[in-house]
Write a protein that holds these residues in place. Sequence first.
Motif, PDB file in Angstrom:
ATOM      1  N   VAL A 160       0.746  -1.127  -0.059  1.00  0.00           N
ATOM      2  CA  VAL A 160       0.039   0.050   0.066  1.00  0.00           C
ATOM      3  C   VAL A 160       0.782   1.263   0.125  1.00  0.00           C
ATOM      4  N   ALA A 161       0.420   2.196  -0.723  1.00  0.00           N
ATOM      5  CA  ALA A 161       1.239   3.368  -1.101  1.00  0.00           C
ATOM      6  C   ALA A 161       0.670   4.611  -0.218  1.00  0.00           C
ATOM      7  N   VAL A 162       1.319   5.519   0.294  1.00  0.00           N
ATOM      8  CA  VAL A 162       0.666   6.505   1.075  1.00  0.00           C
ATOM      9  C   VAL A 162       1.423   7.770   0.570  1.00  0.00           C
ATOM     10  N   ASN A 163       0.705   8.821   0.116  1.00  0.00           N
ATOM     11  CA  ASN A 163       1.204  10.101   0.002  1.00  0.00           C
ATOM     12  C   ASN A 163       1.356  10.841   1.244  1.00  0.00           C
ATOM     13  N   LEU A 164       2.650  11.380   1.310  1.00  0.00           N
ATOM     14  CA  LEU A 164       2.960  12.449   2.513  1.00  0.00           C
ATOM     15  C   LEU A 164       2.970  13.882   2.016  1.00  0.00           C
ATOM     16  N   ALA A 165       2.498  14.589   2.599  1.00  0.00           N
ATOM     17  CA  ALA A 165       2.372  15.976   2.337  1.00  0.00           C
ATOM     18  C   ALA A 165       3.793  16.853   2.638  1.00  0.00           C
ATOM     19  N   PRO A 166       4.157  17.795   1.882  1.00  0.00           N
ATOM     20  CA  PRO A 166       5.552  18.263   2.107  1.00  0.00           C
ATOM     21  C   PRO A 166       5.746  18.718   3.790  1.00  0.00           C
ATOM     22  N   PRO A 181       6.696  -3.999   7.307  1.00  0.00           N
ATOM     23  CA  PRO A 181       7.237  -2.645   6.425  1.00  0.00           C
ATOM     24  C   PRO A 181       7.337  -2.710   4.946  1.00  0.00           C
ATOM     25  N   ALA A 182       7.742  -4.104   4.670  1.00  0.00           N
ATOM     26  CA  ALA A 182       7.968  -4.172   3.181  1.00  0.00           C
ATOM     27  C   ALA A 182       6.669  -3.971   2.292  1.00  0.00           C
ATOM     28  N   LEU A 183       5.508  -3.882   3.231  1.00  0.00           N
ATOM     29  CA  LEU A 183       4.295  -3.662   2.492  1.00  0.00           C
ATOM     30  C   LEU A 183       3.729  -2.317   2.304  1.00  0.00           C
ATOM     31  N   LEU A 184       4.390  -1.305   2.826  1.00  0.00           N
ATOM     32  CA  LEU A 184       4.312   0.059   2.856  1.00  0.00           C
ATOM     33  C   LEU A 184       5.009   0.446   2.237  1.00  0.00           C
ATOM     34  N   GLU A 185       4.550   1.663   1.167  1.00  0.00           N
ATOM     35  CA  GLU A 185       5.377   2.749   0.425  1.00  0.00           C
ATOM     36  C   GLU A 185       5.212   3.916   0.541  1.00  0.00           C
ATOM     37  N   ILE A 186       6.163   4.780   1.009  1.00  0.00           N
ATOM     38  CA  ILE A 186       5.852   6.232   0.816  1.00  0.00           C
ATOM     39  C   ILE A 186       6.170   7.020  -0.186  1.00  0.00           C
TER      40      ILE A 186
END
Length: 640
Positions: free
Chosen positions: A458-464, A487-492
Amino acid sequence: MADEPEFLTHRLLMIDDNPAIHEDYRKILTGRDDTRISAAEAALFGEPQSTVSRPVFDVDSAMQGREGVELARQALVAGRPYSVAFVDMRMPPGWDGLETIQNLWTVDPEIQVVVCSAYSDYDWMELLARLGRSDKLIVIKKPFEPIEILQSASALSRKWQNARALKGYVEGLERVVTDRTRGLEAANRQLRHLASHDSLTGLPNRLLLEDRLSQAIAQANRQAHGFAVAVLDLDRFKLINDSLGHRAGDQLLCEVAARLKGAIRAVDSIARLGGDEFVIIFDGPMTQLQSMEMGTRLLKVMEPSTRLLGIDVHVSPSIGIAYYPRDGATSDTLLAHADAAMYHAKERGRNNVQCYTESMGTVTQERVKLESELHEALRDGQFELHYQPKVDTATGRINSAEALIRWRHPQRGLLLPADFIPVADDCGLLDAIGEWVLHEACRQGSIWQQRGPRALRVAVNLAPSQFRLMDLVGQIRRALSSSGLDPALLEIELTETAVMSDAEESVHILEAISRMGVLVSVDDFGTGYSSMSYLRRFPIDKLKIDRCFVEQMTARPEDASIVGAIISLAHSLRLKVIAEGVETPEQLQLLTQLGCDQYQGFYFSPALIPEKFEQLLREGPLLTEEESVRTHSKLAGLKG
């Protein structure tokens, strides 16, 4: 003067028309005599071999009053004034003693006077009446005793000396008081300035602005004319702060303040309300057309670029104008309506001027209401995540998913990020919403990890702003821990400008994230200003090609070339490449030819609620778990 020695050489002035008297004065006061000392002197000073200290006097003589006054004037100019003057009362043919004393005190008011006369031309009361003072005057009758002269000279010289010392001390105190008073006045002026002016730009702040608005309204009422109020807000200023840092942002604000101040008239007023918002009062008489012309002038002065950190930055303003008295009769109303017009200018594409109309007030009220509802939404759990598939370009199989936020509004229905994220950013809720997205995505990813249809990254967008949080790594670690997600299943995913805003700091943050086993992707790649040397140093696993290149690449060869260059660059750095915004088969075909690894977009599927996404997983072709997690974070398993 206070630390003068006890015995000084005092200067005495003798004014008498008899030369023999002058010799007597010198004999008594200086002790110089070619004959033997008199019995009176022996009685006063002792025998010649005596070592008793006595006062030392420097004696000057004048035969007439006019001559004596001139000597006193010269002595004062030279800085060596006389302490005592001995004055005869009758000195024909010139001034008498009374006239001499009057002129003497005109020249030097501090000199002590001893009247020595054999005649009683004036009694004491007449002397006081004519001279007007008694504190600097004594009378000795001729013939006098030597001790009378010596005592008078000694006592009056010491009195003169003490008076000078006291005067010097008082003057010193007055200087200290004056200096401290000036210091306090300067400090008070500075405090008043700080209370009414912006500390960064030096412009008036809200407090002084309200006072000047009140004055403008009062003057407009007296003279029966109108004036205008403009609210100016910089477009995308937050991007400057997030990408170049707050110091560069402050530098830009100072440059903007200087340009605006130079563009307005001397009678106009400009203030900074805070952040990147400025207010200008266009003093009357002024028509609405003239105020629009002034607004256009402000747009032009902002056109030249500003160099920040070696980069030429272009920043544009959105300007809203309210007109007195048509658009409001009070300061608050005028500012609110000018602010509403400014937001309308932003909605019209930014970098333009808009005058207030009644319909704009509704827009402003809606925005305030939306801000309030955003707080309620976060508190009441009205947000939800939808998931868009990321698809393997070569096989057409779902590789992973990107979590995208939606707002299930009680009255307005399902709202997309563009409808509320800018408002959340303005009212300071974006970081809190971002933290909720991170925890919710990890929770959903953990569900797929535990019960299927299969484990999925799962990919999650981080705000600046979220990327620059002090505890970002701890925030990610807590989200993983509370959900139990591998953790290998998380994408930032981070934007290129956010990563490059402080490259050295970004390296440390990304390394810490990558060591946890979390993948790192750079979103919107190609729209920023990446340095290839830093890009090589970053522990990045994927590059996402911005949709602006993808949507035009089949029609514009140059965009296709850019996409091909990004793919080639990424592969040379051993990075995976994903294209977003793929909507047509032609786009997908070209991406496949260029060697793009993955894509996402409406051509395959929009973002779906978890249940429908799971159904898509079951119905569509699947990568094996090994294939879906084949991309590993660069620093996974390393300690540091």
